[in-house]
Scaffold this motif. Structure first.
Motif, PDB file in Angstrom:
ATOM      1  N   LEU A  33      -5.546   0.684 -16.682  1.00 27.63           N
ATOM      2  CA  LEU A  33      -4.889  -0.988 -15.475  1.00 27.63           C
ATOM      3  C   LEU A  33      -5.454  -1.877 -16.136  1.00 27.63           C
ATOM      4  O   LEU A  33      -6.681  -1.571 -16.443  1.00 27.63           O
ATOM      5  CB  LEU A  33      -5.400   0.096 -14.964  1.00 27.63           C
ATOM      6  CG  LEU A  33      -4.136   1.068 -14.175  1.00 27.63           C
ATOM      7  CD1 LEU A  33      -5.346   2.378 -12.934  1.00 27.63           C
ATOM      8  CD2 LEU A  33      -3.555   0.550 -13.545  1.00 27.63           C
ATOM      9  N   ASP A  34      -5.287  -3.343 -14.793  1.00 31.20           N
ATOM     10  CA  ASP A  34      -6.086  -4.288 -15.423  1.00 31.20           C
ATOM     11  C   ASP A  34      -7.172  -4.054 -14.615  1.00 31.20           C
ATOM     12  O   ASP A  34      -6.580  -4.403 -12.801  1.00 31.20           O
ATOM     13  CB  ASP A  34      -5.494  -5.367 -15.567  1.00 31.20           C
ATOM     14  CG  ASP A  34      -6.145  -6.472 -15.605  1.00 31.20           C
ATOM     15  OD1 ASP A  34      -7.744  -6.798 -15.887  1.00 31.20           O
ATOM     16  OD2 ASP A  34      -6.155  -7.757 -15.378  1.00 31.20           O
ATOM     17  N   ILE A  35      -8.394  -3.986 -14.228  1.00 33.09           N
ATOM     18  CA  ILE A  35      -9.103  -3.810 -12.997  1.00 33.09           C
ATOM     19  C   ILE A  35      -9.496  -5.507 -12.983  1.00 33.09           C
ATOM     20  O   ILE A  35     -10.862  -5.767 -13.674  1.00 33.09           O
ATOM     21  CB  ILE A  35      -9.878  -3.217 -12.937  1.00 33.09           C
ATOM     22  CG1 ILE A  35     -10.072  -2.048 -12.578  1.00 33.09           C
ATOM     23  CG2 ILE A  35     -11.144  -3.519 -11.580  1.00 33.09           C
ATOM     24  CD1 ILE A  35      -9.008  -0.661 -12.009  1.00 33.09           C
ATOM     25  N   VAL A  36      -8.598  -5.877 -11.392  1.00 32.26           N
ATOM     26  CA  VAL A  36      -9.106  -7.581 -12.067  1.00 32.26           C
ATOM     27  C   VAL A  36     -10.651  -7.868 -11.384  1.00 32.26           C
ATOM     28  O   VAL A  36     -11.886  -8.519 -11.627  1.00 32.26           O
ATOM     29  CB  VAL A  36      -8.744  -8.721 -11.230  1.00 32.26           C
ATOM     30  CG1 VAL A  36      -8.873  -9.843 -11.130  1.00 32.26           C
ATOM     31  CG2 VAL A  36      -6.814  -7.972 -11.784  1.00 32.26           C
ATOM     32  N   GLY A  37     -11.569  -6.967 -10.169  1.00 29.68           N
ATOM     33  CA  GLY A  37     -13.152  -6.999  -9.306  1.00 29.68           C
ATOM     34  C   GLY A  37     -12.562  -6.480  -8.276  1.00 29.68           C
ATOM     35  O   GLY A  37     -11.121  -6.633  -7.438  1.00 29.68           O
ATOM     36  N   ILE A  38     -13.791  -6.595  -7.309  1.00 33.30           N
ATOM     37  CA  ILE A  38     -14.119  -6.234  -6.497  1.00 33.30           C
ATOM     38  C   ILE A  38     -14.314  -7.711  -5.528  1.00 33.30           C
ATOM     39  O   ILE A  38     -15.156  -8.738  -6.414  1.00 33.30           O
ATOM     40  CB  ILE A  38     -14.554  -5.394  -5.927  1.00 33.30           C
ATOM     41  CG1 ILE A  38     -14.170  -4.092  -6.440  1.00 33.30           C
ATOM     42  CG2 ILE A  38     -15.259  -5.016  -4.484  1.00 33.30           C
ATOM     43  CD1 ILE A  38     -15.680  -3.221  -6.505  1.00 33.30           C
ATOM     44  N   TYR A  42     -10.396 -11.339   2.030  1.00 38.12           N
ATOM     45  CA  TYR A  42      -9.396 -11.341   1.878  1.00 38.12           C
ATOM     46  C   TYR A  42      -8.533 -12.618   0.476  1.00 38.12           C
ATOM     47  O   TYR A  42      -8.185 -12.651   0.295  1.00 38.12           O
ATOM     48  CB  TYR A  42      -8.299 -10.875   2.946  1.00 38.12           C
ATOM     49  CG  TYR A  42      -6.653 -10.631   2.718  1.00 38.12           C
ATOM     50  CD1 TYR A  42      -5.875 -10.072   1.913  1.00 38.12           C
ATOM     51  CD2 TYR A  42      -6.304 -11.785   2.890  1.00 38.12           C
ATOM     52  CE1 TYR A  42      -4.717  -9.870   1.615  1.00 38.12           C
ATOM     53  CE2 TYR A  42      -4.192 -11.839   2.362  1.00 38.12           C
ATOM     54  CZ  TYR A  42      -4.270 -10.728   1.898  1.00 38.12           C
ATOM     55  OH  TYR A  42      -2.694 -10.861   1.799  1.00 38.12           O
ATOM     56  N   GLU A  43      -9.156 -13.697   1.076  1.00 34.31           N
ATOM     57  CA  GLU A  43      -8.861 -14.670   0.712  1.00 34.31           C
ATOM     58  C   GLU A  43      -9.182 -14.662  -1.031  1.00 34.31           C
ATOM     59  O   GLU A  43      -8.508 -15.990  -1.175  1.00 34.31           O
ATOM     60  CB  GLU A  43      -9.500 -16.288   1.557  1.00 34.31           C
ATOM     61  CG  GLU A  43      -9.647 -15.834   3.160  1.00 34.31           C
ATOM     62  CD  GLU A  43      -9.737 -15.253   4.346  1.00 34.31           C
ATOM     63  OE1 GLU A  43     -10.529 -14.468   3.695  1.00 34.31           O
ATOM     64  OE2 GLU A  43      -9.204 -15.126   4.425  1.00 34.31           O
ATOM     65  N   SER A  44     -10.649 -14.365  -1.494  1.00 35.55           N
ATOM     66  CA  SER A  44     -10.872 -14.360  -2.386  1.00 35.55           C
ATOM     67  C   SER A  44      -9.880 -13.608  -2.981  1.00 35.55           C
ATOM     68  O   SER A  44      -9.111 -13.644  -4.474  1.00 35.55           O
ATOM     69  CB  SER A  44     -12.444 -14.544  -2.622  1.00 35.55           C
ATOM     70  OG  SER A  44     -13.236 -13.271  -2.638  1.00 35.55           O
ATOM     71  N   ALA A  45     -10.301 -12.460  -3.243  1.00 39.34           N
ATOM     72  CA  ALA A  45      -8.634 -11.043  -3.558  1.00 39.34           C
ATOM     73  C   ALA A  45      -7.454 -11.435  -3.860  1.00 39.34           C
ATOM     74  O   ALA A  45      -6.613 -11.485  -4.651  1.00 39.34           O
ATOM     75  CB  ALA A  45      -8.877 -10.578  -2.751  1.00 39.34           C
ATOM     76  N   LEU A  46      -7.262 -12.576  -2.344  1.00 42.99           N
ATOM     77  CA  LEU A  46      -5.551 -13.256  -2.378  1.00 42.99           C
ATOM     78  C   LEU A  46      -5.236 -14.273  -3.777  1.00 42.99           C
ATOM     79  O   LEU A  46      -4.870 -14.410  -4.725  1.00 42.99           O
ATOM     80  CB  LEU A  46      -5.158 -13.276  -1.707  1.00 42.99           C
ATOM     81  CG  LEU A  46      -3.538 -13.826  -1.250  1.00 42.99           C
ATOM     82  CD1 LEU A  46      -2.993 -13.420  -1.675  1.00 42.99           C
ATOM     83  CD2 LEU A  46      -3.339 -15.171   0.049  1.00 42.99           C
ATOM     84  N   ALA A  47      -6.480 -15.034  -3.570  1.00 38.10           N
ATOM     85  CA  ALA A  47      -6.468 -16.647  -5.533  1.00 38.10           C
ATOM     86  C   ALA A  47      -6.681 -15.590  -6.550  1.00 38.10           C
ATOM     87  O   ALA A  47      -5.671 -15.539  -7.322  1.00 38.10           O
ATOM     88  CB  ALA A  47      -7.934 -17.056  -4.852  1.00 38.10           C
ATOM     89  N   ALA A  48      -7.239 -14.232  -6.355  1.00 35.01           N
ATOM     90  CA  ALA A  48      -7.414 -13.224  -7.750  1.00 35.01           C
ATOM     91  C   ALA A  48      -6.435 -13.131  -7.857  1.00 35.01           C
ATOM     92  O   ALA A  48      -5.743 -13.316  -9.298  1.00 35.01           O
ATOM     93  CB  ALA A  48      -8.840 -12.260  -8.029  1.00 35.01           C
ATOM     94  N   TRP A  49      -5.167 -12.574  -6.834  1.00 35.61           N
ATOM     95  CA  TRP A  49      -4.466 -11.984  -7.103  1.00 35.61           C
ATOM     96  C   TRP A  49      -3.461 -13.239  -7.498  1.00 35.61           C
ATOM     97  O   TRP A  49      -2.336 -12.166  -8.041  1.00 35.61           O
ATOM     98  CB  TRP A  49      -3.755 -10.831  -5.850  1.00 35.61           C
ATOM     99  CG  TRP A  49      -2.165 -10.490  -6.170  1.00 35.61           C
ATOM    100  CD1 TRP A  49      -2.068  -8.887  -6.678  1.00 35.61           C
ATOM    101  CD2 TRP A  49      -1.510 -11.290  -4.864  1.00 35.61           C
ATOM    102  NE1 TRP A  49      -0.766  -9.534  -6.323  1.00 35.61           N
ATOM    103  CE2 TRP A  49       0.067 -10.588  -5.604  1.00 35.61           C
ATOM    104  CE3 TRP A  49      -0.951 -12.594  -5.005  1.00 35.61           C
ATOM    105  CZ2 TRP A  49       1.146 -10.986  -5.027  1.00 35.61           C
ATOM    106  CZ3 TRP A  49       0.303 -12.534  -4.555  1.00 35.61           C
ATOM    107  CH2 TRP A  49       1.224 -11.602  -4.631  1.00 35.61           C
ATOM    108  N   LYS A  50      -3.251 -13.725  -6.825  1.00 32.61           N
ATOM    109  CA  LYS A  50      -2.259 -15.174  -7.054  1.00 32.61           C
ATOM    110  C   LYS A  50      -2.336 -15.551  -8.317  1.00 32.61           C
ATOM    111  O   LYS A  50      -1.035 -15.902  -9.639  1.00 32.61           O
ATOM    112  CB  LYS A  50      -2.560 -15.858  -6.631  1.00 32.61           C
ATOM    113  CG  LYS A  50      -1.971 -15.648  -5.246  1.00 32.61           C
ATOM    114  CD  LYS A  50      -1.950 -17.567  -3.986  1.00 32.61           C
ATOM    115  CE  LYS A  50      -1.394 -16.814  -3.067  1.00 32.61           C
ATOM    116  NZ  LYS A  50      -1.452 -17.797  -1.894  1.00 32.61           N
TER     117      LYS A  50
END
Length: 78
Positions: A33-38, A42-50
């Motif tokens: 599993l790739d744990i990108v981060g916390i 939501y906006e910063s999480a969405l940018a990392a997800w994209k």
């Protein structure tokens, strides 16, 4: 008082991995599993997800997810 003026943290976890099939959410290998981060919102999480989703666009079985941790930590005050 200083914390009152700050934006309230709404923690989000971004992670992903390769799925066994395209129709359900079961990971092929939990050790990979790739744990990108916390992220604090939501906006910063969405940018990392994209960014991660774009990097793995050639692998149809690779999926990334955003978990709304703030809902798990404090479900009554969401």
């Amino acid at each position: 008082m200083a914390q009152d003026s700050m934006k309230k943290q709404r923690l989000h976890l971004v992670f992903g991995g390769e799925l066994t099939t395209l129709t359900n959410v079961q990971f092929r290998d939990l050790d990979k599993l790739d744990i990108v981060g916390i992220f604090p919102d939501y906006e910063s999480a969405l940018a990392a997800w994209k960014a991660k989703a774009q990097m793995t666009v050639d692998n149809a079985h690779m999926r990334y997810f955003i978990v709304h941790m703030h809902r798990l930590l404090d479900p009554e005050n969401d």
